[in-house]
Write an enzyme that holds these catalytic residues in place. Structure first.
Site, PDB file in Angstrom:
ATOM      1  N   CYS A 113       0.835  -1.204   0.000  1.00 23.34           N
ATOM      2  CA  CYS A 113       0.000   0.000   0.000  1.00 23.34           C
ATOM      3  C   CYS A 113       0.877   1.264   0.000  1.00 23.34           C
ATOM      4  O   CYS A 113       1.499   1.557  -1.005  1.00 23.34           O
ATOM      5  CB  CYS A 113      -1.009  -0.053   1.132  1.00 23.34           C
ATOM      6  SG  CYS A 113      -2.435   0.994   0.777  1.00 23.34           S
TER       7      CYS A 113
ATOM      8  N   ILE B 167      -7.115  -0.562   1.650  1.00 24.56           N
ATOM      9  CA  ILE B 167      -7.431   0.524   2.585  1.00 24.56           C
ATOM     10  C   ILE B 167      -6.915   1.833   1.995  1.00 24.56           C
ATOM     11  O   ILE B 167      -5.711   2.077   1.981  1.00 24.56           O
ATOM     12  CB  ILE B 167      -6.803   0.242   3.975  1.00 24.56           C
ATOM     13  CG1 ILE B 167      -7.299  -1.122   4.503  1.00 24.56           C
ATOM     14  CG2 ILE B 167      -7.152   1.360   4.949  1.00 24.56           C
ATOM     15  CD1 ILE B 167      -6.566  -1.609   5.745  1.00 24.56           C
TER      16      ILE B 167
ATOM     17  N   HIS C 194      -3.336  -4.495   1.721  1.00 27.00           N
ATOM     18  CA  HIS C 194      -2.705  -4.940   2.968  1.00 27.00           C
ATOM     19  C   HIS C 194      -2.846  -6.459   3.065  1.00 27.00           C
ATOM     20  O   HIS C 194      -3.961  -6.945   3.226  1.00 27.00           O
ATOM     21  CB  HIS C 194      -3.403  -4.316   4.180  1.00 27.00           C
ATOM     22  CG  HIS C 194      -3.111  -2.866   4.363  1.00 27.00           C
ATOM     23  ND1 HIS C 194      -2.368  -2.380   5.409  1.00 27.00           N
ATOM     24  CD2 HIS C 194      -3.456  -1.790   3.620  1.00 27.00           C
ATOM     25  CE1 HIS C 194      -2.273  -1.073   5.314  1.00 27.00           C
ATOM     26  NE2 HIS C 194      -2.926  -0.685   4.234  1.00 27.00           N
TER      27      HIS C 194
ATOM     28  N   GLU D  19      -1.571  -8.167   5.534  1.00 21.03           N
ATOM     29  CA  GLU D  19      -1.266  -8.561   6.914  1.00 21.03           C
ATOM     30  C   GLU D  19      -2.441  -8.441   7.870  1.00 21.03           C
ATOM     31  O   GLU D  19      -2.321  -8.814   9.019  1.00 21.03           O
ATOM     32  CB  GLU D  19      -0.089  -7.707   7.434  1.00 21.03           C
ATOM     33  CG  GLU D  19      -0.418  -6.266   7.831  1.00 21.03           C
ATOM     34  CD  GLU D  19      -0.674  -5.331   6.668  1.00 21.03           C
ATOM     35  OE1 GLU D  19      -0.678  -5.794   5.507  1.00 21.03           O
ATOM     36  OE2 GLU D  19      -0.917  -4.136   6.922  1.00 21.03           O
TER      37      GLU D  19
HETATM   38  N1  GLN Z   1      -3.689   6.397   1.121  1.00 22.67           N
HETATM   39  C1  GLN Z   1      -2.382   6.119   1.647  1.00 22.67           C
HETATM   40  C2  GLN Z   1      -1.305   6.915   0.925  1.00 22.67           C
HETATM   41  O1  GLN Z   1      -1.548   7.478  -0.100  1.00 22.67           O
HETATM   42  C3  GLN Z   1      -2.032   4.653   1.564  1.00 22.67           C
HETATM   43  C4  GLN Z   1      -2.982   3.869   2.413  1.00 22.67           C
HETATM   44  C5  GLN Z   1      -2.426   2.640   3.006  1.00 22.67           C
HETATM   45  O2  GLN Z   1      -1.217   2.409   3.060  1.00 22.67           O
HETATM   46  N2  GLN Z   1      -3.308   1.850   3.504  1.00 22.67           N
HETATM   47  O3  GLN Z   1      -0.216   6.980   1.379  1.00 22.67           O
END
Ligand code: GLN
Length: 191
Positions: free
Chosen positions: A78, A134, A170, A172
């Site tokens: 992410c 997320i 994610h 995890e």
């Molecule tokens: N929206 C976050 C970003 O742009 C990333 C979200 C996450 O790591 N769950 O850094």
């Protein structure tokens, strides 16, 4: 083998728990000295602007870039995937630029900002992987050296470039361990 987890912000404890459950030795990385003691690195999800800023401040961005260029296995999830990219749209933090991918931050619609999904990734697991997106980015471009290992909604969400692995989700948080096991195999192969 010691797998470092970049411990500046985000899902640090969760990754360490999965790695330990898989029998790996772990190490929290906050300084270039700690990075030197690691054979591989996970860059967790969190807020890429915060992690990117702190990485720069502690001299870690340069150190990670150098180790990455020398072939150290790195797994970014992410926010970590955003930081590995060479280009990011949507208010980009300073990037490591190690992988030949471009991403768009926070690219899923507001109503789907966070959701769970089953991924088909046959090289990783014979059964679908239940993972969490997320406020996830979308990978908008992949260069020739990049392998697409997992797709969701017609887009690559899990990609690999040699010893570098990036997931826009994610792995995890929903009790999934297959992807960490896959990364640990990459670490063994690199040794
Ligand atoms: N929206 C976050 C970003 O742009 C990333 C979200 C996450 O790591 N769950 O850094």
């Amino acid at each position: 083998m010691r797998v470092g987890v970049l411990a500046l912000q985000g899902d640090v404890a969760e990754h360490i728990a999965v790695l330990r459950a898989d029998g790996a030795q772990t190490l929290e990385v906050r300084t270039p000295e700690e990075l030197r003691a690691a054979d591989a690195l996970i860059i967790p999800g969190g807020e890429s602007t915060t992690i990117g800023m702190l990485m720069d401040r502690y001299g870690l961005a340069e150190a990670i870039r150098a180790r990455g260029a020398q072939g150290m296995p790195i797994f970014g999830t992410c926010a970590g995937a955003i930081l590995l990219a060479r280009r990011a749209g949507g208010g980009a933090p300073p990037l490591l630029g190690l992988m030949d991918i471009a991403v768009e931050r926070n690219a899923y619609g507001r109503q789907r900002e966070s959701f769970a999904a089953d991924l088909t990734a046959p090289q990783i697991s014979p059964t679908p992987l239940r993972v969490a997106f997320i406020r996830a980015p979308i990978i908008t471009e992949v260069g020739p050296p990049v392998q697409m290992l997992g797709m969701y909604d017609g887009r690559p969400v899990l990609v690999r470039q040699g010893p570098l692995l990036a997931a826009t989700f994610h792995p995890e948080v929903l009790g999934q361990t297959a992807l960490h096991r896959y990364f640990l195999q990459m670490v063994d192969q690199a040794a």
